[in-house]
Design a protein around this motif. Structure first.
Motif, PDB file in Angstrom:
ATOM      1  N   ALA A 147       0.855  -1.201   0.000  1.00  0.00           N
ATOM      2  CA  ALA A 147       0.000   0.000   0.000  1.00  0.00           C
ATOM      3  C   ALA A 147       0.883   1.239   0.000  1.00  0.00           C
ATOM      4  O   ALA A 147       0.791   2.099   0.881  1.00  0.00           O
ATOM      5  N   GLY A 150       0.295   5.738  -0.143  1.00  0.00           N
ATOM      6  CA  GLY A 150      -1.137   5.729   0.098  1.00  0.00           C
ATOM      7  C   GLY A 150      -1.627   6.656   1.185  1.00  0.00           C
ATOM      8  O   GLY A 150      -0.951   7.595   1.605  1.00  0.00           O
ATOM      9  N   TYR A 162      -9.320   2.068   6.640  1.00  0.00           N
ATOM     10  CA  TYR A 162      -8.941   1.484   5.360  1.00  0.00           C
ATOM     11  C   TYR A 162      -7.665   2.166   4.862  1.00  0.00           C
ATOM     12  O   TYR A 162      -7.575   3.388   4.835  1.00  0.00           O
ATOM     13  N   TYR A 164      -5.259   2.529   1.707  1.00  0.00           N
ATOM     14  CA  TYR A 164      -5.152   2.365   0.256  1.00  0.00           C
ATOM     15  C   TYR A 164      -3.749   2.757  -0.189  1.00  0.00           C
ATOM     16  O   TYR A 164      -3.155   3.699   0.345  1.00  0.00           O
ATOM     17  N   CYS A 190      -6.003  -2.438  -0.971  1.00  0.00           N
ATOM     18  CA  CYS A 190      -6.802  -1.933   0.143  1.00  0.00           C
ATOM     19  C   CYS A 190      -6.681  -2.908   1.315  1.00  0.00           C
ATOM     20  O   CYS A 190      -6.777  -4.130   1.146  1.00  0.00           O
TER      21      CYS A 190
END
Length: 465
Positions: A147, A150, A162, A164, A190
């Motif tokens: 990730a 992100g 979450y 990402y 994710c």
């Protein structure tokens, strides 16, 4: 009040027989008093804030006791890699050279091996819930988290975090001789969590295109720095990202939407926001629900900022140029007590460089530079943002002025093995640098990112209850 007081001060000094030096020192003392008064006024006279935010720092006191690093550069052994030799062929070896050299004897310092990995499913001892910046970080399935570049979204409806980011689990290569190291687009990964430490892989929520070479998401292109925000009016989760071609000449943003935080996201299109080239970027959602895009433009020589439309799917006609000529990228924006803050990096490709903190009373500017926020490690650690590049700053609910600074420690020799550097960031205390374009000190507080080899969130944080 300050204007009347200043007039009285001037009248008193002009009517007295004070020496010039006494007059000067009196004015200096008076200006310092005005600065302290402005700090109190700006914070609304709240007791905890007048005490320079010490009350909410009690839980973070251990994290403010920074750790120092002493790293000795070993004598040359064998042949250096071409990348490191090309960077500084005639200079003495530095820690940055060692960091970029995949054959360095210090490789384990910057990129610890698999044996030291953070494993939430097999770690019930003293290391539970601890962050180890630079170590491999496993998800709940025992695989390294993918990730990169992100950001974090807290979803109110599910009370879930979450994460990402770029899914880079592919081979690193150079598209041509002078091209930058890259990995083909795989998609946006994710991960979900209840505690910001144990992360479940929710899969690739925006996938690359394998066949259609005209598609922005074709694997030969570039997808970087995805960020997701939720639109309460439309009920949609909206993703913005940097979209480019393999030569970084497209310089655009891409937009995708989904009904769920775990996707799948439907890609809409790309565009150059406000008609300008756009590379490193981020999205910031303000307290009033208005969202903004911040992106590097004009060949990374300046940043642009502007509000999005109400549905978060486009930019408006409003845009402001900020930090002109300062060559900053990787913006990470956050807010505290009505003041907007931003962490940026320099433009040195995959090589680490010095972070700078910036602040503004209005998100549209003017923005002032506050200096390097990094504390601890050693001089080289601070000058290289702990050998990492910021991507996001996440607020810790229930701990005012406390944030997590989220950064990537890029590994240009093997980008899938790039690491994460999560560190405590605290806003508090008076600024220690005067304004660039005005006389005096700003009314906003200092931003500090503290280095630790090992740390954890305070037990009093409600997210861990």
């Amino acid at each position: 009040m300050s204007g009347v007081s200043l007039q009285l001060m001037v009248r008193y000094l002009s009517g007295s027989r004070c020496s010039p030096s006494a007059v000067v020192w009196s004015l200096v003392g008076f200006l310092l008093f005005l600065h302290l008064y402005s700090l109190v006024s700006h914070n609304g006279g709240k007791g905890g804030d007048v005490q320079l935010h010490t009350s909410h720092h009690t839980l973070f006191r251990e994290l403010e006791e920074v750790e120092e690093e002493t790293i000795q550069i070993p004598p040359p052994k064998g042949k250096r890699s071409p990348r490191a030799a090309k960077r500084r062929p005639k200079r003495s070896t530095t820690l940055i050279d060692e960091f970029l050299d995949e054959n360095s004897q210090l490789r384990h310092v910057f990129f610890p091996d698999m044996k030291t990995a953070i494993d939430p499913m097999n770690d019930s001892g003293n290391d539970s819930l601890n962050y180890f910046p630079g170590r491999i970080w496993f998800d709940t399935e025992g695989n390294p988290i993918q990730a990169h570049g992100g950001g974090i979204l807290y979803d109110e409806s599910s009370r879930t975090y979450y994460w990402y980011g770029e899914y880079k689990d592919g081979p690193t290569y150079h598209a041509h001789k002078k091209g930058a190291a890259r990995v083909d687009i795989i998609g946006v990964g994710c991960y979900s969590s209840k505690d910001l430490w144990a992360w479940k892989n929710e899969g690739i929520v925006l996938e690359a295109e394998e066949a259609n070479e005209t598609c922005d998401l074709h694997k030969s292109n570039v997808l970087e720095r995805p960020k997701v925000i939720y639109n309460e009016k439309t009920g949609k989760y909206v993703m913005w990202m940097h979209i480019d071609d393999g030569n970084y000449t497209k310089a655009a943003v891409g937009i995708a939407i989904s009904d769920y935080p775990t996707g799948p996201f439907s890609y809409l299109h790309s565009k150059r926001p406000h008609g300008f080239d756009s590379r490193d970027m981020t999205i910031f959602k303000d307290d009033d629900g208005v969202a903004y895009i911040i992106y590097s433009s004009e060949d990374n020589s300046e940043l642009h900022i502007g509000p999005l439309t109400e549905d978060y799917l486009d930019v408006t006609h409003v845009v402001r140029r900020i930090l002109i000529g300062q060559h900053r990228e990787a913006p990470a924006l956050f807010k505290y007590q009505g003041t907007y803050y931003m962490i940026t990096s320099g433009c040195t490709g995959w090589a680490p460089n010095e972070a700078l903190a910036h602040a503004a009373e209005s998100i549209m500017g003017p923005w002032e530079t506050m200096g390097n926020p990094c504390i601890g490690g050693n001089k080289m650690f601070r000058q290289t943002t702990f050998f990492a590049q910021g991507t996001y700053v996440f607020p810790l609910s229930g701990l005012p002025g406390s944030f997590i600074f989220i950064a990537d420690r890029w590994n240009p020799a093997d980008l899938r093995d790039s690491r994460y550097v999560w560190l405590p960031l605290i806003v508090g205390g008076p600024a220690d640098r005067p304004l660039d374009y005005d006389f005096g000190f700003p009314v906003w507080s200092r931003v500090s990112i503290y280095w630790h080899r090992k740390w954890r969130l305070p037990s009093g944080w409600r997210g861990l209850k």
